[in-house]
Design a protein around this motif. Structure first.
Motif, PDB file in Angstrom:
ATOM      1  N   ARG A   7      -3.621 -51.807 -29.940  1.00  0.00           N
ATOM      2  CA  ARG A   7      -3.674 -50.393 -30.325  1.00  0.00           C
ATOM      3  C   ARG A   7      -2.299 -49.748 -30.176  1.00  0.00           C
ATOM      4  O   ARG A   7      -1.838 -49.032 -31.062  1.00  0.00           O
ATOM      5  CB  ARG A   7      -4.696 -49.639 -29.482  1.00  0.00           C
ATOM      6  N   LYS A   8      -1.647 -50.004 -29.054  1.00  0.00           N
ATOM      7  CA  LYS A   8      -0.328 -49.398 -28.805  1.00  0.00           C
ATOM      8  C   LYS A   8       0.671 -49.770 -29.896  1.00  0.00           C
ATOM      9  O   LYS A   8       1.414 -48.919 -30.391  1.00  0.00           O
ATOM     10  CB  LYS A   8       0.199 -49.829 -27.441  1.00  0.00           C
ATOM     11  N   GLU A  11      -0.295 -48.003 -33.154  1.00  0.00           N
ATOM     12  CA  GLU A  11      -0.078 -46.556 -33.041  1.00  0.00           C
ATOM     13  C   GLU A  11       1.397 -46.192 -33.179  1.00  0.00           C
ATOM     14  O   GLU A  11       1.721 -45.147 -33.741  1.00  0.00           O
ATOM     15  CB  GLU A  11      -0.649 -46.020 -31.733  1.00  0.00           C
ATOM     16  N   ARG A  15       2.738 -43.647 -35.859  1.00  0.00           N
ATOM     17  CA  ARG A  15       3.532 -42.492 -35.403  1.00  0.00           C
ATOM     18  C   ARG A  15       4.860 -42.406 -36.140  1.00  0.00           C
ATOM     19  O   ARG A  15       5.267 -41.340 -36.604  1.00  0.00           O
ATOM     20  CB  ARG A  15       3.776 -42.601 -33.899  1.00  0.00           C
ATOM     21  N   VAL A  25      -0.311 -36.899 -36.100  1.00  0.00           N
ATOM     22  CA  VAL A  25      -1.178 -38.038 -35.809  1.00  0.00           C
ATOM     23  C   VAL A  25      -2.256 -37.631 -34.823  1.00  0.00           C
ATOM     24  O   VAL A  25      -1.975 -37.014 -33.798  1.00  0.00           O
ATOM     25  CB  VAL A  25      -0.384 -39.236 -35.221  1.00  0.00           C
ATOM     26  N   TYR A  27      -4.764 -39.364 -32.378  1.00  0.00           N
ATOM     27  CA  TYR A  27      -5.015 -40.656 -31.738  1.00  0.00           C
ATOM     28  C   TYR A  27      -6.440 -40.715 -31.203  1.00  0.00           C
ATOM     29  O   TYR A  27      -7.051 -39.688 -30.894  1.00  0.00           O
ATOM     30  CB  TYR A  27      -4.026 -40.888 -30.593  1.00  0.00           C
ATOM     31  N   GLU A  28      -6.911 -41.922 -31.042  1.00  0.00           N
ATOM     32  CA  GLU A  28      -8.265 -42.157 -30.537  1.00  0.00           C
ATOM     33  C   GLU A  28      -8.454 -41.518 -29.158  1.00  0.00           C
ATOM     34  O   GLU A  28      -7.640 -41.711 -28.258  1.00  0.00           O
ATOM     35  CB  GLU A  28      -8.494 -43.672 -30.449  1.00  0.00           C
ATOM     36  N   GLU A  40      -5.354 -40.030 -38.878  1.00  0.00           N
ATOM     37  CA  GLU A  40      -6.302 -40.237 -37.782  1.00  0.00           C
ATOM     38  C   GLU A  40      -6.383 -41.746 -37.547  1.00  0.00           C
ATOM     39  O   GLU A  40      -6.671 -42.500 -38.476  1.00  0.00           O
ATOM     40  CB  GLU A  40      -7.672 -39.691 -38.162  1.00  0.00           C
ATOM     41  N   CYS A  41      -6.120 -42.195 -36.313  1.00  0.00           N
ATOM     42  CA  CYS A  41      -6.067 -43.624 -35.998  1.00  0.00           C
ATOM     43  C   CYS A  41      -7.140 -44.003 -34.984  1.00  0.00           C
ATOM     44  O   CYS A  41      -7.325 -43.300 -33.992  1.00  0.00           O
ATOM     45  CB  CYS A  41      -4.722 -43.975 -35.378  1.00  0.00           C
TER      46      CYS A  41
END
Length: 129
Positions: A7-8, A11, A15, A25, A27-28, A40-41
């Motif tokens: 995820r990092k 993301e 970004r 952005v 983020y979850e 939207e991630c």
């Protein structure tokens, strides 16, 4: 590698792309006001597969939804989405994960006063058992 590590990495790519294109952005699991144009991630895990007695292969989707202003050029949305998708080709590595399937995108649709396009990036990684 873990799902959190994956995820990092994704993301950061989202970004940087958003920043270069003047988008925000979401983020979850992070508070966001939904104003303006934004990405939207979030992650959608897929059932893991046992590949050896010491490891399992995990697959997941990094979902990126583009929310852009309605009543503006659909060509701009297409260009943004295409430029984003170009970053993910089958066989490319993102951190310790690998893109294993072509990136998918939806047609544009209207949602909550925005013009939206959904992008799905399919990746996999191995994890010791």
């Amino acid at each position: 590698m873990s799902l959190s590590d994956a995820r990092k990495h994704f993301e950061v790519i989202a970004r940087d792309f958003a920043s270069a294109n003047r988008l925000r952005v979401s983020y979850e699991n992070v508070k966001f006001d939904g104003k303006g144009e934004y990405l939207e991630c979030f992650l959608l895990p897929i059932e893991p597969h046992l590949i050896a007695l010491q490891a399992q292969q995990n697959q997941a989707i990094f979902q990126v939804n583009f929310y852009l202003n309605q009543n503006e050029s659909a060509q701009r949305a297409d260009r943004l989405v295409s430029d984003f998708i170009k970053q993910f080709k089958v066989g490319d590595r993102v951190g310790n994960s690998i893109i294993y399937k072509p990136t998918a995108r939806s047609q544009g649709f209207k949602q909550d006063g925005k013009y939206a396009v959904a992008v799905s990036i399919y990746f996999q990684y191995e994890e010791p058992i």
